[in-house]
Design an enzyme around this catalytic site. Structure first.
Site, PDB file in Angstrom:
ATOM      1  CD  GLU A 186      41.329  25.259   9.934  1.00  0.00           C
ATOM      2  OE1 GLU A 186      41.566  25.289   8.738  1.00  0.00           O
ATOM      3  OE2 GLU A 186      41.936  24.504  10.727  1.00  0.00           O
ATOM      4  NE  ARG A 241      34.490  13.276  21.370  1.00  0.00           N
ATOM      5  CZ  ARG A 241      34.730  13.728  22.575  1.00  0.00           C
ATOM      6  NH1 ARG A 241      33.780  13.635  23.503  1.00  0.00           N
ATOM      7  NH2 ARG A 241      35.869  14.286  22.897  1.00  0.00           N
ATOM      8  CB  CYS A 247      29.054  -7.799  21.302  1.00  0.00           C
ATOM      9  SG  CYS A 247      27.382  -8.261  20.895  1.00  0.00           S
TER      10      CYS A 247
HETATM   11  N1  LLP Z   1      41.377  22.344  12.244  1.00  0.00           N
HETATM   12  C1  LLP Z   1      42.155  21.250  12.135  1.00  0.00           C
HETATM   13  C2  LLP Z   1      43.293  21.256  11.230  1.00  0.00           C
HETATM   14  C3  LLP Z   1      41.860  20.119  12.899  1.00  0.00           C
HETATM   15  O1  LLP Z   1      42.639  19.055  12.796  1.00  0.00           O
HETATM   16  C4  LLP Z   1      40.740  20.127  13.755  1.00  0.00           C
HETATM   17  C5  LLP Z   1      40.382  18.947  14.544  1.00  0.00           C
HETATM   18  C6  LLP Z   1      39.941  21.281  13.808  1.00  0.00           C
HETATM   19  C7  LLP Z   1      40.309  22.378  13.048  1.00  0.00           C
HETATM   20  C8  LLP Z   1      38.713  21.392  14.676  1.00  0.00           C
HETATM   21  O2  LLP Z   1      39.000  21.234  16.018  1.00  0.00           O
HETATM   22  P1  LLP Z   1      37.857  21.498  17.133  1.00  0.00           P
HETATM   23  O3  LLP Z   1      37.551  22.957  17.137  1.00  0.00           O
HETATM   24  O4  LLP Z   1      36.680  20.679  16.743  1.00  0.00           O
HETATM   25  O5  LLP Z   1      38.496  21.029  18.386  1.00  0.00           O
HETATM   26  N2  LLP Z   1      37.572  13.166  17.253  1.00  0.00           N
HETATM   27  C9  LLP Z   1      38.149  13.954  18.321  1.00  0.00           C
HETATM   28  C10 LLP Z   1      38.566  15.310  17.856  1.00  0.00           C
HETATM   29  C11 LLP Z   1      39.550  15.286  16.725  1.00  0.00           C
HETATM   30  C12 LLP Z   1      39.868  16.660  16.253  1.00  0.00           C
HETATM   31  C13 LLP Z   1      40.737  16.604  15.049  1.00  0.00           C
HETATM   32  N3  LLP Z   1      41.038  17.858  14.473  1.00  0.00           N
HETATM   33  C14 LLP Z   1      37.127  14.052  19.454  1.00  0.00           C
HETATM   34  O6  LLP Z   1      36.059  13.481  19.331  1.00  0.00           O
HETATM   35  O7  LLP Z   1      37.406  14.656  20.468  1.00  0.00           O
END
Ligand code: LLP
Length: 438
Positions: A287, A327, A358
């Site tokens: 994913e 971020r 701000c």
């Molecule tokens: N699958 C599940 C169950 C997840 O919880 C996540 C991300 C993904 C797939 C996708 O992960 P990726 O390949 O995008 O790393 N807002 C944070 C990242 C939070 C990710 C949460 N879950 C950031 O900006 O770094």
């Protein structure tokens, strides 16, 4: 400039997907998210290739990284599945016509309404996070005379080396059922007994922005061991979803593992585990979110106030900041960029790029060498495709910025700029106050 797909044209301007970024900034205004279509497609195709060595697999794009109606359509066209983590994400992808059977529905606290929404839509898989949800889902599925095809999310107890806020696989986590202490086995046994539940397999996700991929083979081993243990009790788990998490190159020094190498690592560790535990490799799902869309995104800002502090930093303020990219403030994330209209000039001066909110933590880039800046220059901040628009907010009543897709010299809006009218669309004034009654 060798940064992802970027090039410099004969005007000395940065280009993405054949589009001059200075032209895009004047056509659509700033701040502006620009998405390089070819890069998204390339990353998706790399993933589809990377797992070719496995008997059966799917790539499910994690929509939380960035989603819109158009993005959902593109992902559907590419033949990927999709991961949604809320009723809102589910609504968007269904509205885009995303095939329901290719949807994985996540969430650690899905509401009754969200579960009903997923059942009614007949989504491919509901990824059940906990025992409460499991029993609730069985009840709701029975009431509506439907079958819920599920995966159970497990927490393998692995510490992936990433920022604590985006770590998820460790035992002490709000996500999933622990693989330790037999809780996971109990959940599987319960799922098999419950009415209108069809247990298809298990899921885990160990974290995000992972550079040291050595945690993945450990996760694979633990999950495969679990599948073999369950099989001995006569329960077959045919699907294993390994989540997302692969890191990307935000700053020049970042050295992420390539999608191809990642695929090889997973394939090899699955083969080893299959042999070790004497089981077949189940259907594998990964994913990825960030590693599909992250590097394809660039944010364009216009430089405004420039403040040189005697003996201190030189601050250059942009017309966006933590509202379009939270971020940095949230995870101390680091970004790189360039002056899009002076891309051929020498980077001679050290700047700190700050936003317009701000909030002292509204800093986008702490130290970056750029050509001498003036008000009106266009700053391009790279690698903003993932978790930027999707985490954008309206602090200081700043409207959210638009998203355009760049492709072979053409640009098109995926999401329009919010207006001031949009900001008050949901606001109400109690009638008494209008009559001056308090
Ligand atoms: N699958 C599940 C169950 C997840 O919880 C996540 C991300 C993904 C797939 C996708 O992960 P990726 O390949 O995008 O790393 N807002 C944070 C990242 C939070 C990710 C949460 N879950 C950031 O900006 O770094």
């Amino acid at each position: 400039m060798n940064y992802h797909n970027m090039s410099i044209n004969n005007k000395g301007h940065l280009e993405i997907g054949g589009c001059d970024l200075v032209d895009l900034a004047s056509e659509y205004g700033t701040p502006l998210y620009v998405l390089d279509e070819e890069l998204v497609v390339d990353r998706a195709e790399q993933y589809l290739q990377a797992l070719k060595g496995l008997p059966e697999y799917e790539i499910a794009y994690a929509s939380k990284a960035f989603i819109s109606l158009g993005m959902a359509k593109l992902i559907a066209n590419l033949g990927l599945c999709i991961d949604v983590a809320s009723g809102g994400e589910l609504y968007i992808v269904l509205k885009a016509g995303f095939p329901a059977e290719r949807i994985y529905f996540h969430g650690n606290n899905k509401s009754i309404e969200e579960l009903k929404q997923a059942l009614n839509a007949n989504v491919g898989r509901i990824v059940v996070d906990n025992l409460y949800e499991l029993e609730l889902l069985s009840k709701l599925a029975t009431e509506s005379n439907r079958t819920a095809n599920i995966l159970i999310r497990l927490t393998p107890g692995i510490d992936a080396y990433t920022h604590t806020y985006i770590r998820t696989g460790q035992l002490d986590s709000k996500f999933g059922i622990s693989l330790a202490h037999d809780q996971a086995f109990e959940a599987v046994k319960l799922a098999v007994q419950l009415r209108n539940i069809e247990l298809k397999g298990v899921h885990c996700h160990i974290g995000s922005q992972i550079f040291d991929v050595s945690s993945y083979p450990v996760a694979v081993d633990l999950m495969m061991r679990f599948i073999s243990k369950v099989k001995k009790e006569g329960i077959e788990l045919r699907e294993l979803n390994l989540g997302g998490g692969l890191g990307i190159r935000y700053i020049p020094n970042d050295q992420p593992v390539s999608i191809g190498d990642f695929g090889e690592l997973l394939t090899k560790s699955l083969m080893q585990a299959a042999q070790k535990y004497n089981i077949k490799i189940p259907k594998i799902i990964v994913e990825p979110g960030r590693s599909i869309v992250g590097e394809a995104g660039t944010t364009l800002y216009r430089i405004g106030a420039i403040k040189e502090i005697k003996g201190g930093r030189t601050y250059a303020a942009v017309d966006g900041g933590m509202t379009d990219n939270i971020r940095v403030a949230l995870y101390q994330a680091r970004y790189h960029g360039a002056a899009a209209n002076k891309a051929a000039s020498e980077n001679e001066k050290l700047y700190t790029i700050v936003g317009k909110s701000c909030e002292s933590s509204d800093i986008l880039i702490s130290d970056i060498y750029l050509p001498k800046l003036e008000a009106g220059d266009i700053l391009a901040v790279f690698v903003t495709g993932a978790y930027n628009y999707s985490m954008a907010n309206n602090y200081n009543a700043i409207p959210r910025s638009p998203v355009v897709i760049a492709y072979k010299g053409q640009s098109e809006l995926l999401i329009e700029r919010e207006t001031y009218q949009d900001l008050i669309r949901l606001h109400k004034i109690p009638a008494r106050w209008c009559k001056n009654e308090f």
